[in-house]
Scaffold this motif. Structure first.
Motif, PDB file in Angstrom:
ATOM      1  N   LEU A  29       5.704   1.328  14.340  1.00 41.09           N
ATOM      2  CA  LEU A  29       4.502   0.782  13.707  1.00 41.09           C
ATOM      3  C   LEU A  29       4.438  -0.735  13.819  1.00 41.09           C
ATOM      4  CD1 LEU A  29       4.499   2.862  10.391  1.00 41.09           C
ATOM      5  CD2 LEU A  29       3.239   3.342  12.501  1.00 41.09           C
ATOM      6  N   SER A  30       5.455  -1.333  14.406  1.00 38.83           N
ATOM      7  CA  SER A  30       5.593  -2.788  14.332  1.00 38.83           C
ATOM      8  C   SER A  30       4.453  -3.544  15.013  1.00 38.83           C
ATOM      9  CB  SER A  30       6.933  -3.217  14.925  1.00 38.83           C
ATOM     10  OG  SER A  30       7.025  -2.839  16.286  1.00 38.83           O
ATOM     11  N   ASN A  31       3.734  -2.920  15.926  1.00 42.56           N
ATOM     12  CA  ASN A  31       2.640  -3.607  16.605  1.00 42.56           C
ATOM     13  C   ASN A  31       1.267  -3.308  16.007  1.00 42.56           C
ATOM     14  OD1 ASN A  31       4.359  -4.803  18.412  1.00 42.56           O
ATOM     15  ND2 ASN A  31       4.018  -3.301  20.040  1.00 42.56           N
ATOM     16  N   TYR A  32       1.239  -2.592  14.901  1.00 45.76           N
ATOM     17  CA  TYR A  32      -0.029  -2.120  14.361  1.00 45.76           C
ATOM     18  C   TYR A  32      -0.263  -2.600  12.932  1.00 45.76           C
ATOM     19  CZ  TYR A  32       0.111   0.941  18.386  1.00 45.76           C
ATOM     20  OH  TYR A  32       0.167   1.403  19.681  1.00 45.76           O
ATOM     21  N   GLY A  33      -1.510  -3.043  12.705  1.00 39.35           N
ATOM     22  CA  GLY A  33      -1.895  -3.299  11.335  1.00 39.35           C
ATOM     23  C   GLY A  33      -1.902  -2.005  10.551  1.00 39.35           C
ATOM     24  N   MET A  34      -1.619  -2.111   9.261  1.00 34.52           N
ATOM     25  CA  MET A  34      -1.550  -0.931   8.403  1.00 34.52           C
ATOM     26  C   MET A  34      -2.463  -1.122   7.200  1.00 34.52           C
ATOM     27  SD  MET A  34       0.562   1.115   9.909  1.00 34.52           S
ATOM     28  CE  MET A  34       0.836   2.319   8.599  1.00 34.52           C
ATOM     29  N   GLY A  35      -3.016  -0.033   6.750  1.00 29.52           N
ATOM     30  CA  GLY A  35      -3.882  -0.092   5.592  1.00 29.52           C
ATOM     31  C   GLY A  35      -3.586   1.022   4.614  1.00 29.52           C
ATOM     32  N   TRP A  36      -3.962   0.783   3.384  1.00 28.71           N
ATOM     33  CA  TRP A  36      -3.933   1.813   2.350  1.00 28.71           C
ATOM     34  C   TRP A  36      -5.367   2.050   1.880  1.00 28.71           C
ATOM     35  CZ3 TRP A  36       0.079   4.800   0.716  1.00 28.71           C
ATOM     36  CH2 TRP A  36       1.375   4.389   1.051  1.00 28.71           C
ATOM     37  N   PHE A  37      -5.713   3.298   1.766  1.00 25.21           N
ATOM     38  CA  PHE A  37      -7.023   3.708   1.276  1.00 25.21           C
ATOM     39  C   PHE A  37      -6.804   4.688   0.137  1.00 25.21           C
ATOM     40  CE2 PHE A  37     -10.010   2.158   4.555  1.00 25.21           C
ATOM     41  CZ  PHE A  37      -9.109   1.726   5.502  1.00 25.21           C
ATOM     42  N   ARG A  38      -7.849   4.926  -0.614  1.00 25.66           N
ATOM     43  CA  ARG A  38      -7.759   5.932  -1.666  1.00 25.66           C
ATOM     44  C   ARG A  38      -9.092   6.659  -1.797  1.00 25.66           C
ATOM     45  NH1 ARG A  38      -7.281   1.989  -7.012  1.00 25.66           N
ATOM     46  NH2 ARG A  38      -9.457   1.245  -7.042  1.00 25.66           N
ATOM     47  N   GLN A  39      -9.000   7.870  -2.308  1.00 21.33           N
ATOM     48  CA  GLN A  39     -10.201   8.664  -2.521  1.00 21.33           C
ATOM     49  C   GLN A  39     -10.078   9.412  -3.835  1.00 21.33           C
ATOM     50  OE1 GLN A  39     -11.281  11.325   0.703  1.00 21.33           O
ATOM     51  NE2 GLN A  39     -13.397  11.382   0.013  1.00 21.33           N
ATOM     52  N   ALA A  40     -10.991   9.110  -4.736  1.00 23.38           N
ATOM     53  CA  ALA A  40     -11.046   9.794  -6.021  1.00 23.38           C
ATOM     54  C   ALA A  40     -12.005  10.980  -5.912  1.00 23.38           C
ATOM     55  CB  ALA A  40     -11.511   8.825  -7.102  1.00 23.38           C
ATOM     56  N   PRO A  41     -11.869  11.965  -6.783  1.00 23.30           N
ATOM     57  CA  PRO A  41     -12.752  13.132  -6.732  1.00 23.30           C
ATOM     58  C   PRO A  41     -14.225  12.730  -6.817  1.00 23.30           C
ATOM     59  CG  PRO A  41     -10.925  13.557  -8.200  1.00 23.30           C
ATOM     60  CD  PRO A  41     -10.841  12.101  -7.824  1.00 23.30           C
ATOM     61  N   GLY A  42     -15.015  13.242  -5.895  1.00 25.17           N
ATOM     62  CA  GLY A  42     -16.436  12.969  -5.902  1.00 25.17           C
ATOM     63  C   GLY A  42     -16.823  11.604  -5.368  1.00 25.17           C
ATOM     64  N   LYS A  43     -15.851  10.853  -4.867  1.00 25.08           N
ATOM     65  CA  LYS A  43     -16.144   9.515  -4.362  1.00 25.08           C
ATOM     66  C   LYS A  43     -15.721   9.395  -2.905  1.00 25.08           C
ATOM     67  CE  LYS A  43     -15.795   7.082  -8.784  1.00 25.08           C
ATOM     68  NZ  LYS A  43     -15.185   5.921  -9.498  1.00 25.08           N
ATOM     69  N   GLU A  44     -16.261   8.384  -2.249  1.00 30.07           N
ATOM     70  CA  GLU A  44     -15.897   8.148  -0.861  1.00 30.07           C
ATOM     71  C   GLU A  44     -14.537   7.451  -0.776  1.00 30.07           C
ATOM     72  OE1 GLU A  44     -20.371   7.694   1.085  1.00 30.07           O
ATOM     73  OE2 GLU A  44     -18.972   6.030   1.143  1.00 30.07           O
ATOM     74  N   THR A  69       0.421  -4.906  -4.291  1.00 27.66           N
ATOM     75  CA  THR A  69       0.997  -5.697  -3.206  1.00 27.66           C
ATOM     76  C   THR A  69       1.436  -4.763  -2.084  1.00 27.66           C
ATOM     77  OG1 THR A  69       1.823  -7.335  -4.786  1.00 27.66           O
ATOM     78  CG2 THR A  69       2.754  -7.380  -2.565  1.00 27.66           C
ATOM     79  N   ILE A  70       0.984  -5.064  -0.887  1.00 28.64           N
ATOM     80  CA  ILE A  70       1.366  -4.282   0.276  1.00 28.64           C
ATOM     81  C   ILE A  70       2.397  -5.057   1.090  1.00 28.64           C
ATOM     82  CG2 ILE A  70      -0.565  -5.166   1.656  1.00 28.64           C
ATOM     83  CD1 ILE A  70      -0.769  -2.423   2.961  1.00 28.64           C
ATOM     84  N   SER A  71       3.382  -4.350   1.606  1.00 24.04           N
ATOM     85  CA  SER A  71       4.409  -4.987   2.416  1.00 24.04           C
ATOM     86  C   SER A  71       4.878  -4.000   3.482  1.00 24.04           C
ATOM     87  CB  SER A  71       5.592  -5.439   1.550  1.00 24.04           C
ATOM     88  OG  SER A  71       6.172  -4.335   0.881  1.00 24.04           O
ATOM     89  N   ARG A  72       5.612  -4.530   4.439  1.00 24.69           N
ATOM     90  CA  ARG A  72       6.104  -3.659   5.503  1.00 24.69           C
ATOM     91  C   ARG A  72       7.521  -4.043   5.883  1.00 24.69           C
ATOM     92  NH1 ARG A  72       1.962  -3.907  10.043  1.00 24.69           N
ATOM     93  NH2 ARG A  72       3.428  -2.436  10.992  1.00 24.69           N
ATOM     94  N   ASP A  73       8.250  -3.057   6.390  1.00 29.37           N
ATOM     95  CA  ASP A  73       9.593  -3.267   6.913  1.00 29.37           C
ATOM     96  C   ASP A  73       9.591  -2.654   8.306  1.00 29.37           C
ATOM     97  OD1 ASP A  73      12.272  -3.194   7.631  1.00 29.37           O
ATOM     98  OD2 ASP A  73      12.945  -2.788   5.580  1.00 29.37           O
ATOM     99  N   ASN A  74       9.371  -3.477   9.299  1.00 24.43           N
ATOM    100  CA  ASN A  74       9.247  -2.953  10.658  1.00 24.43           C
ATOM    101  C   ASN A  74      10.561  -2.364  11.169  1.00 24.43           C
ATOM    102  OD1 ASN A  74       6.518  -3.464  10.913  1.00 24.43           O
ATOM    103  ND2 ASN A  74       6.806  -5.471  11.860  1.00 24.43           N
ATOM    104  N   ALA A  75      11.675  -2.859  10.665  1.00 24.55           N
ATOM    105  CA  ALA A  75      12.970  -2.303  11.076  1.00 24.55           C
ATOM    106  C   ALA A  75      13.107  -0.859  10.614  1.00 24.55           C
ATOM    107  CB  ALA A  75      14.098  -3.152  10.517  1.00 24.55           C
ATOM    108  N   LYS A  76      12.529  -0.543   9.458  1.00 24.63           N
ATOM    109  CA  LYS A  76      12.607   0.820   8.918  1.00 24.63           C
ATOM    110  C   LYS A  76      11.357   1.638   9.231  1.00 24.63           C
ATOM    111  CE  LYS A  76      15.637  -0.381   5.060  1.00 24.63           C
ATOM    112  NZ  LYS A  76      15.820  -0.398   3.582  1.00 24.63           N
ATOM    113  N   ASN A  77      10.386   0.985   9.881  1.00 27.16           N
ATOM    114  CA  ASN A  77       9.141   1.669  10.231  1.00 27.16           C
ATOM    115  C   ASN A  77       8.418   2.189   8.991  1.00 27.16           C
ATOM    116  OD1 ASN A  77       7.764   1.882  12.700  1.00 27.16           O
ATOM    117  ND2 ASN A  77       8.098   4.084  12.826  1.00 27.16           N
TER     118      ASN A  77
END
Length: 127
Positions: A29-44, A69-77
């Motif tokens: 994953l080290s070359n890729y941006g990463m995102g977190w999304f969420r979806q609640a019931p009845g919502k987009e 807070t979002i973080s990444r550890d590319n060594a651990k993928n």
């Protein structure tokens, strides 16, 4: 092909904390941006936060800014999402996703720009 698996979800009281993890396999994953999304019931599905491939830039939805807070550890993928001061309105299924474009210089908010998704993990915040 990239496989993503989220973990760390659960039930927590309002004001509590959880840390979500996203583990990648099949490709680094080290070359890729990463995102977190969420979806609640009845919502987009909505953007929560993201970071660039090297972690140099992060971006958050206004609703979680200062609490998550979002973080990444590319060594651990892996990518993680630390969630503090949780509110009942944070209740949703949370998904991690990998940007389709390698080495993108900015964080994208558009779910359509993410090509790989995990299966999601449930976060429930009780009042």
């Amino acid at each position: 092909q990239v496989q993503l698996v989220e973990s760390g979800g659960g039930l927590v009281q309002a004001g509590g904390s959880l840390r979500l993890f996203c583990a990648g396999s099949g490709r680094s994953l080290s070359n890729y941006g990463m995102g977190w999304f969420r979806q609640a019931p009845g919502k987009e599905r909505e953007f929560v936060g993201g970071l660039t491939w090297n972690g140099g830039k992060t971006s958050y939805a206004d609703s979680v800014k200062g609490r998550f807070t979002i973080s990444r550890d590319n060594a651990k993928n892996t990518v993680s999402l630390q969630m503090n001061s949780l509110k009942p309105e944070d209740t949703a299924v949370y998904y991690c996703a990998a940007d389709l474009k390698p080495l993108a210089p900015i964080v994208t908010y558009d779910a359509g720009e993410y090509g790989y998704w995990g299966q999601g993990t449930q976060v429930t915040v009780s009042s």
